[in-house]
Design a protein around this motif. Structure first.
Motif, PDB file in Angstrom:
ATOM      1  N   TRP A 268      -8.928  -8.907  10.789  1.00 29.76           N
ATOM      2  CA  TRP A 268      -7.583  -9.473  10.922  1.00 29.76           C
ATOM      3  C   TRP A 268      -6.892  -9.340   9.590  1.00 29.76           C
ATOM      4  CZ3 TRP A 268      -4.861 -13.756   8.869  1.00 29.76           C
ATOM      5  CH2 TRP A 268      -3.693 -14.112   9.573  1.00 29.76           C
ATOM      6  N   THR A 269      -5.681  -8.776   9.603  1.00 27.85           N
ATOM      7  CA  THR A 269      -4.933  -8.580   8.377  1.00 27.85           C
ATOM      8  C   THR A 269      -3.477  -8.931   8.635  1.00 27.85           C
ATOM      9  OG1 THR A 269      -4.472  -7.025   6.574  1.00 27.85           O
ATOM     10  CG2 THR A 269      -4.461  -6.132   8.827  1.00 27.85           C
ATOM     11  N   ASN A 270      -2.611  -8.623   7.679  1.00 25.33           N
ATOM     12  CA  ASN A 270      -1.191  -8.901   7.845  1.00 25.33           C
ATOM     13  C   ASN A 270      -0.372  -7.659   7.535  1.00 25.33           C
ATOM     14  OD1 ASN A 270      -0.313 -12.047   8.167  1.00 25.33           O
ATOM     15  ND2 ASN A 270      -2.347 -11.855   7.264  1.00 25.33           N
ATOM     16  N   SER A 271       0.769  -7.554   8.180  1.00 30.28           N
ATOM     17  CA  SER A 271       1.564  -6.328   8.104  1.00 30.28           C
ATOM     18  C   SER A 271       2.045  -6.023   6.694  1.00 30.28           C
ATOM     19  CB  SER A 271       2.754  -6.425   9.059  1.00 30.28           C
ATOM     20  OG  SER A 271       3.595  -7.513   8.693  1.00 30.28           O
ATOM     21  N   VAL A 272       2.126  -7.030   5.822  1.00 30.85           N
ATOM     22  CA  VAL A 272       2.630  -6.798   4.465  1.00 30.85           C
ATOM     23  C   VAL A 272       1.571  -6.178   3.556  1.00 30.85           C
ATOM     24  CG1 VAL A 272       4.352  -8.633   4.597  1.00 30.85           C
ATOM     25  CG2 VAL A 272       2.036  -9.152   3.769  1.00 30.85           C
ATOM     26  N   LEU A 273       0.328  -6.155   3.987  1.00 28.63           N
ATOM     27  CA  LEU A 273      -0.757  -5.648   3.144  1.00 28.63           C
ATOM     28  C   LEU A 273      -0.904  -4.141   3.342  1.00 28.63           C
ATOM     29  CD1 LEU A 273      -3.342  -8.533   3.699  1.00 28.63           C
ATOM     30  CD2 LEU A 273      -1.501  -8.359   2.013  1.00 28.63           C
ATOM     31  N   ASP A 274       0.065  -3.398   2.819  1.00 25.86           N
ATOM     32  CA  ASP A 274       0.154  -1.963   3.087  1.00 25.86           C
ATOM     33  C   ASP A 274      -1.074  -1.187   2.604  1.00 25.86           C
ATOM     34  OD1 ASP A 274       2.646  -2.221   4.268  1.00 25.86           O
ATOM     35  OD2 ASP A 274       3.715  -1.980   2.373  1.00 25.86           O
ATOM     36  N   THR A 275      -1.539  -1.480   1.407  1.00 26.68           N
ATOM     37  CA  THR A 275      -2.667  -0.723   0.856  1.00 26.68           C
ATOM     38  C   THR A 275      -3.932  -0.925   1.693  1.00 26.68           C
ATOM     39  OG1 THR A 275      -1.771  -0.886  -1.390  1.00 26.68           O
ATOM     40  CG2 THR A 275      -4.103  -0.337  -1.171  1.00 26.68           C
ATOM     41  N   ALA A 276      -4.221  -2.179   2.030  1.00 26.76           N
ATOM     42  CA  ALA A 276      -5.409  -2.471   2.844  1.00 26.76           C
ATOM     43  C   ALA A 276      -5.287  -1.815   4.217  1.00 26.76           C
ATOM     44  CB  ALA A 276      -5.596  -3.973   2.988  1.00 26.76           C
ATOM     45  N   ARG A 277      -4.113  -1.887   4.813  1.00 29.15           N
ATOM     46  CA  ARG A 277      -3.919  -1.301   6.136  1.00 29.15           C
ATOM     47  C   ARG A 277      -4.122   0.210   6.102  1.00 29.15           C
ATOM     48  NH1 ARG A 277       0.791  -1.348   7.783  1.00 29.15           N
ATOM     49  NH2 ARG A 277       0.667  -1.765  10.032  1.00 29.15           N
ATOM     50  N   HIS A 278      -3.699   0.850   5.011  1.00 30.35           N
ATOM     51  CA  HIS A 278      -3.902   2.294   4.874  1.00 30.35           C
ATOM     52  C   HIS A 278      -5.397   2.621   4.789  1.00 30.35           C
ATOM     53  CE1 HIS A 278      -3.227   6.445   3.697  1.00 30.35           C
ATOM     54  NE2 HIS A 278      -4.026   6.265   2.651  1.00 30.35           N
ATOM     55  N   ILE A 279      -6.151   1.802   4.058  1.00 34.45           N
ATOM     56  CA  ILE A 279      -7.595   2.010   3.960  1.00 34.45           C
ATOM     57  C   ILE A 279      -8.242   1.883   5.332  1.00 34.45           C
ATOM     58  CG2 ILE A 279      -9.747   1.045   3.046  1.00 34.45           C
ATOM     59  CD1 ILE A 279      -8.178   0.250   0.534  1.00 34.45           C
ATOM     60  N   TYR A 280      -7.844   0.855   6.080  1.00 31.46           N
ATOM     61  CA  TYR A 280      -8.421   0.647   7.407  1.00 31.46           C
ATOM     62  C   TYR A 280      -8.099   1.822   8.333  1.00 31.46           C
ATOM     63  CZ  TYR A 280      -8.675  -4.166   5.667  1.00 31.46           C
ATOM     64  OH  TYR A 280      -8.925  -5.284   4.923  1.00 31.46           O
ATOM     65  N   GLN A 281      -6.861   2.263   8.290  1.00 30.81           N
ATOM     66  CA  GLN A 281      -6.449   3.360   9.164  1.00 30.81           C
ATOM     67  C   GLN A 281      -7.191   4.641   8.810  1.00 30.81           C
ATOM     68  OE1 GLN A 281      -2.259   4.429   8.920  1.00 30.81           O
ATOM     69  NE2 GLN A 281      -2.237   4.974  11.088  1.00 30.81           N
ATOM     70  N   THR A 282      -7.331   4.915   7.521  1.00 28.35           N
ATOM     71  CA  THR A 282      -8.050   6.109   7.076  1.00 28.35           C
ATOM     72  C   THR A 282      -9.511   6.071   7.508  1.00 28.35           C
ATOM     73  OG1 THR A 282      -6.578   6.318   5.157  1.00 28.35           O
ATOM     74  CG2 THR A 282      -8.666   7.508   5.064  1.00 28.35           C
ATOM     75  N   ALA A 283     -10.097   4.865   7.543  1.00 32.07           N
ATOM     76  CA  ALA A 283     -11.501   4.708   7.927  1.00 32.07           C
ATOM     77  C   ALA A 283     -11.712   4.814   9.434  1.00 32.07           C
ATOM     78  CB  ALA A 283     -12.036   3.376   7.424  1.00 32.07           C
ATOM     79  N   GLY A 284     -10.617   4.874  10.198  1.00 36.70           N
ATOM     80  CA  GLY A 284     -10.736   5.023  11.642  1.00 36.70           C
ATOM     81  C   GLY A 284     -10.422   3.783  12.451  1.00 36.70           C
ATOM     82  N   PHE A 285     -10.049   2.687  11.802  1.00 39.50           N
ATOM     83  CA  PHE A 285      -9.661   1.485  12.539  1.00 39.50           C
ATOM     84  C   PHE A 285      -8.344   1.729  13.279  1.00 39.50           C
ATOM     85  CE2 PHE A 285     -12.564  -0.336   9.484  1.00 39.50           C
ATOM     86  CZ  PHE A 285     -13.096  -1.458  10.119  1.00 39.50           C
ATOM     87  N   GLU A 286      -8.179   1.045  14.397  1.00 36.84           N
ATOM     88  CA  GLU A 286      -6.934   1.109  15.163  1.00 36.84           C
ATOM     89  C   GLU A 286      -6.380  -0.292  15.366  1.00 36.84           C
ATOM     90  OE1 GLU A 286      -7.684   3.094  18.804  1.00 36.84           O
ATOM     91  OE2 GLU A 286      -8.016   5.061  17.878  1.00 36.84           O
ATOM     92  N   LYS A 287      -5.081  -0.419  15.202  1.00 35.79           N
ATOM     93  CA  LYS A 287      -4.437  -1.717  15.425  1.00 35.79           C
ATOM     94  C   LYS A 287      -4.345  -1.968  16.924  1.00 35.79           C
ATOM     95  CE  LYS A 287      -0.010  -2.177  14.768  1.00 35.79           C
ATOM     96  NZ  LYS A 287       1.322  -2.288  14.134  1.00 35.79           N
ATOM     97  N   VAL A 288      -4.862  -3.130  17.362  1.00 32.03           N
ATOM     98  CA  VAL A 288      -4.895  -3.414  18.803  1.00 32.03           C
ATOM     99  C   VAL A 288      -4.038  -4.612  19.183  1.00 32.03           C
ATOM    100  CG1 VAL A 288      -7.169  -2.386  19.116  1.00 32.03           C
ATOM    101  CG2 VAL A 288      -6.988  -4.828  18.530  1.00 32.03           C
ATOM    102  N   ALA A 289      -3.561  -5.367  18.188  1.00 26.31           N
ATOM    103  CA  ALA A 289      -2.718  -6.529  18.504  1.00 26.31           C
ATOM    104  C   ALA A 289      -1.934  -6.954  17.269  1.00 26.31           C
ATOM    105  CB  ALA A 289      -3.573  -7.701  19.003  1.00 26.31           C
TER     106      ALA A 289
END
Length: 309
Positions: A268-289
């Motif tokens: 669970w993260t927050n939309s303002v955390l751009d750097t963390a979200r980029h890491i998650y997306q690069t690692a293959g995570f998908e936003k589901v909610a």
């Protein structure tokens, strides 16, 4: 890959590591019967074969903690083997050079190393030498692409006092960088307390990153169910950003979760955390909610991400 297969392969790799270190004599107090340790010998080698290296260069190249390297360099300088030379173009920069005594020590180590390897090779047939060299090339090419041990930081398990640091730094950094209030710090404290009180070593893990003798990052994997794990509290200090530490911490979480038998890793993260979200997306995570909330401040959007393992 089954757990039994992985355990067997881990045992084989560890057995090979013990074998090769014994064969090469790297565990002896003085490498090649010299007064220098393996690390000291490698530093002398690097300085002998490359120009204008700095302590920071050696930290990156050899994957050493900066504080540990600093102590070794001080000892070599006291022994008269190295000297620090100020850069002519940048007065803040100091290059490491071998002295005449340092060059002599490096030349001796080079000769001793060549002699030792030569003695080992002449005991082998031409065919076995070719097999050995081919196997060494294979090991080097595989590990050079697949593993990285040259980061200027290192990871370790949690120790007493770490939970307090994690809580404190989350509170300070998120207040400073995003304006989040003390309710976020309270949440972090609760997560840390739950982790310690319910710790399941086979299914949960905390990684602490250190650099220059200071903690610079952390992350958790905690058990959500028999098949689902949660990645929690990823943090990288500003002083360690840009080094790939965030990605490394997330990669460790994924690797551990697979080995622990989980089928899914969520966070669970927050939309303002751009750097963390980029890491998650690069690692293959998908936003589901995604859902708005005001838990730590106004106008936040919480996001749930998943990775199928």
């Amino acid at each position: 890959m089954s757990d039994t297969t992985l355990d067997s392969r881990i045992h084989s790799v560890r057995h090979f590591k013990r074998f090769i270190t014994r064969q090469l004599g790297v565990l002896r107090e003085g490498l090649l019967h010299s007064p220098y340790s393996l690390t000291e010998s490698r530093i002398l080698f690097e300085l002998a074969h490359r120009d204008d290296l700095t302590a920071s260069d050696l930290t990156r190249e050899l994957g050493l903690d900066a504080g540990y390297l600093s102590r070794i360099l001080a000892r070599l300088e006291q022994q008269g083997l190295i000297e620090k030379v100020r850069s002519e173009t940048d007065g803040r920069q100091r290059y490491l050079h071998l002295t005449a005594e340092g060059n002599a020590a490096s030349d001796l180590l080079e000769q001793l190393s060549n002699d030792e390897v030569g003695e080992m090779l002449v005991e082998l047939t031409e065919e076995d030498q070719e097999r050995l060299l081919k196997a060494m090339h294979t090991i080097e090419s595989v590990l050079d692409k697949g593993l990285k041990f040259s980061e200027p930081y290192y990871l370790r398990p949690h120790e007493p006092g770490d939970m307090g640091w994690i809580t404190h730094r989350h509170g300070v950094l998120y207040a400073k960088e995003y304006g989040w209030d003390e309710r976020f710090e309270a949440l972090v404290a609760q997560i840390c307390a739950d982790f310690v009180n319910n710790f399941n070593p086979g299914k949960e893990r905390c990684w602490i990153a250190e650099m220059n003798g200071e903690i610079v990052g952390s992350v958790f994997v905690v058990q959500a169910s028999d098949t689902v794990a949660k990645l929690r509290l990823l943090l990288v200090e500003p002083s360690a950003r840009g080094l790939g530490l965030g990605k490394r911490l997330v990669d460790e979480c994924i690797r551990f979760s697979k080995r622990a038998g989980y089928e899914k890793l969520v966070l669970w993260t927050n939309s303002v955390l751009d750097t963390a979200r980029h890491i998650y997306q690069t690692a293959g995570f998908e936003k589901v909610a995604a859902e708005p909330h005001n838990d730590f401040g106004e106008g936040l959007i919480g996001e749930t991400w998943e990775l199928k393992l």
